[in-house]
Design a protein around this motif. Structure first.
Motif, PDB file in Angstrom:
ATOM      1  N   TYR A  46      29.638 -36.796 -28.503  1.00 33.48           N
ATOM      2  CA  TYR A  46      29.457 -38.178 -28.099  1.00 33.48           C
ATOM      3  C   TYR A  46      28.019 -38.438 -27.690  1.00 33.48           C
ATOM      4  O   TYR A  46      27.308 -37.550 -27.249  1.00 33.48           O
ATOM      5  N   ALA A  47      27.639 -39.697 -27.863  1.00 34.53           N
ATOM      6  CA  ALA A  47      26.376 -40.224 -27.348  1.00 34.53           C
ATOM      7  C   ALA A  47      26.768 -41.029 -26.117  1.00 34.53           C
ATOM      8  O   ALA A  47      27.785 -41.735 -26.125  1.00 34.53           O
ATOM      9  N   ILE A  48      25.972 -40.926 -25.055  1.00 34.00           N
ATOM     10  CA  ILE A  48      26.359 -41.572 -23.805  1.00 34.00           C
ATOM     11  C   ILE A  48      25.125 -42.049 -23.038  1.00 34.00           C
ATOM     12  O   ILE A  48      24.074 -41.428 -23.108  1.00 34.00           O
ATOM     13  N   ALA A  49      25.289 -43.180 -22.350  1.00 35.69           N
ATOM     14  CA  ALA A  49      24.234 -43.710 -21.478  1.00 35.69           C
ATOM     15  C   ALA A  49      24.876 -44.142 -20.172  1.00 35.69           C
ATOM     16  O   ALA A  49      25.965 -44.717 -20.165  1.00 35.69           O
ATOM     17  N   ALA A  50      24.221 -43.856 -19.068  1.00 38.88           N
ATOM     18  CA  ALA A  50      24.702 -44.265 -17.758  1.00 38.88           C
ATOM     19  C   ALA A  50      24.293 -45.704 -17.494  1.00 38.88           C
ATOM     20  O   ALA A  50      23.199 -46.126 -17.859  1.00 38.88           O
ATOM     21  N   GLY A  51      25.194 -46.441 -16.857  1.00 38.65           N
ATOM     22  CA  GLY A  51      24.885 -47.800 -16.437  1.00 38.65           C
ATOM     23  C   GLY A  51      24.106 -47.758 -15.142  1.00 38.65           C
ATOM     24  O   GLY A  51      24.198 -46.799 -14.375  1.00 38.65           O
ATOM     25  N   GLY A  52      23.361 -48.771 -14.883  1.00 37.64           N
ATOM     26  CA  GLY A  52      22.512 -48.769 -13.703  1.00 37.64           C
ATOM     27  C   GLY A  52      23.213 -49.127 -12.414  1.00 37.64           C
ATOM     28  O   GLY A  52      23.042 -48.480 -11.401  1.00 37.64           O
ATOM     29  N   ARG A  53      24.057 -50.116 -12.430  1.00 37.80           N
ATOM     30  CA  ARG A  53      24.657 -50.617 -11.196  1.00 37.80           C
ATOM     31  C   ARG A  53      26.059 -50.043 -11.019  1.00 37.80           C
ATOM     32  O   ARG A  53      26.870 -50.085 -11.927  1.00 37.80           O
ATOM     33  N   ARG A  54      26.319 -49.519  -9.837  1.00 36.53           N
ATOM     34  CA  ARG A  54      27.647 -48.984  -9.541  1.00 36.53           C
ATOM     35  C   ARG A  54      28.402 -49.978  -8.688  1.00 36.53           C
ATOM     36  O   ARG A  54      27.835 -50.665  -7.870  1.00 36.53           O
ATOM     37  N   GLY A  55      29.692 -50.000  -8.897  1.00 35.10           N
ATOM     38  CA  GLY A  55      30.567 -50.836  -8.088  1.00 35.10           C
ATOM     39  C   GLY A  55      31.784 -50.009  -7.734  1.00 35.10           C
ATOM     40  O   GLY A  55      31.700 -49.052  -6.978  1.00 35.10           O
ATOM     41  N   ASP A  56      32.925 -50.329  -8.344  1.00 35.28           N
ATOM     42  CA  ASP A  56      34.136 -49.541  -8.149  1.00 35.28           C
ATOM     43  C   ASP A  56      34.028 -48.190  -8.852  1.00 35.28           C
ATOM     44  O   ASP A  56      34.666 -47.223  -8.455  1.00 35.28           O
ATOM     45  N   PHE A  57      33.260 -48.155  -9.945  1.00 34.01           N
ATOM     46  CA  PHE A  57      33.125 -46.958 -10.777  1.00 34.01           C
ATOM     47  C   PHE A  57      31.660 -46.725 -11.130  1.00 34.01           C
ATOM     48  O   PHE A  57      30.837 -47.627 -11.011  1.00 34.01           O
ATOM     49  N   ALA A  58      31.354 -45.529 -11.625  1.00 35.90           N
ATOM     50  CA  ALA A  58      30.025 -45.228 -12.181  1.00 35.90           C
ATOM     51  C   ALA A  58      30.084 -45.600 -13.666  1.00 35.90           C
ATOM     52  O   ALA A  58      30.745 -44.912 -14.447  1.00 35.90           O
ATOM     53  N   PRO A  59      29.446 -46.688 -14.062  1.00 37.13           N
ATOM     54  CA  PRO A  59      29.600 -47.171 -15.438  1.00 37.13           C
ATOM     55  C   PRO A  59      28.843 -46.320 -16.464  1.00 37.13           C
ATOM     56  O   PRO A  59      27.826 -45.710 -16.152  1.00 37.13           O
TER      57      PRO A  59
END
Length: 164
Positions: A46-59
């Motif tokens: 898989y190719a994956i990128a982390a989202g910048g803003r966290r809320g309920d989950f780590a996007p």
């Protein structure tokens, strides 16, 4: 001196917790904002990128390949917030918009044709944004740079070539 060691220990513990699960995966490379991995347990790549803003989950956003299930280029998004029931989840990639399916904190393309269309759009756009209404009634969005996405997707695809 003791203060420095304590601070270093406090920093090291979260890093170890985050990196330990990734240690079981084979890195195929990091390309811009995206990484590519091979997981022998599937096998899957898989190719994956982390989202910048966290809320309920780590996007995060990912594009996966499971050779044993004959699945290639399947998109999956872990959203930063838990979504409201029956909310519309929209993905904008460049100037194109896609209605996603999902719930809780996850979203996917509706079918294989949409997966292919999203992956094609990701190859030529610079940014993508997923929007929905959260369980608490507020609108939210998660954005991703697509810098390196095409190369990471290619690396993940090649990383699973010939594997079952």
């Amino acid at each position: 001196m003791i203060r420095r060691l304590s601070l270093a220990a406090l920093i090291a513990v979260p890093l170890i917790a985050v990196c330990a699960p990734l240690a079981a995966k084979d890195s195929l490379g990091v390309f811009g904002q995206w990484g590519a991995f091979h997981d022998a347990d599937g096998p899957r790549c898989y190719a994956i990128a982390a989202g910048g803003r966290r809320g309920d989950f780590a996007p995060f956003a990912s594009v996966g390949t499971w050779p044993g299930q004959e699945v290639r280029g399947q998109v999956h998004f872990r959203l930063s917030r838990r979504t409201a029931r029956n909310t519309a989840i929209r993905l904008r990639v460049g100037s194109q918009e896609f209605p996603l399916t999902g719930g809780g904190g996850d979203a996917w393309a509706r079918d294989g044709r949409m997966d292919a269309a999203i992956v094609a759009a990701m190859r030529s756009a610079g940014r993508m944004t997923i929007s929905a209404r959260s369980a608490d009634g507020r609108n939210f969005s998660d954005s991703y740079s697509l810098e390196g996405a095409a190369t990471a997707m290619d690396a993940a695809s090649v990383g699973c070539t010939g594997r079952r």
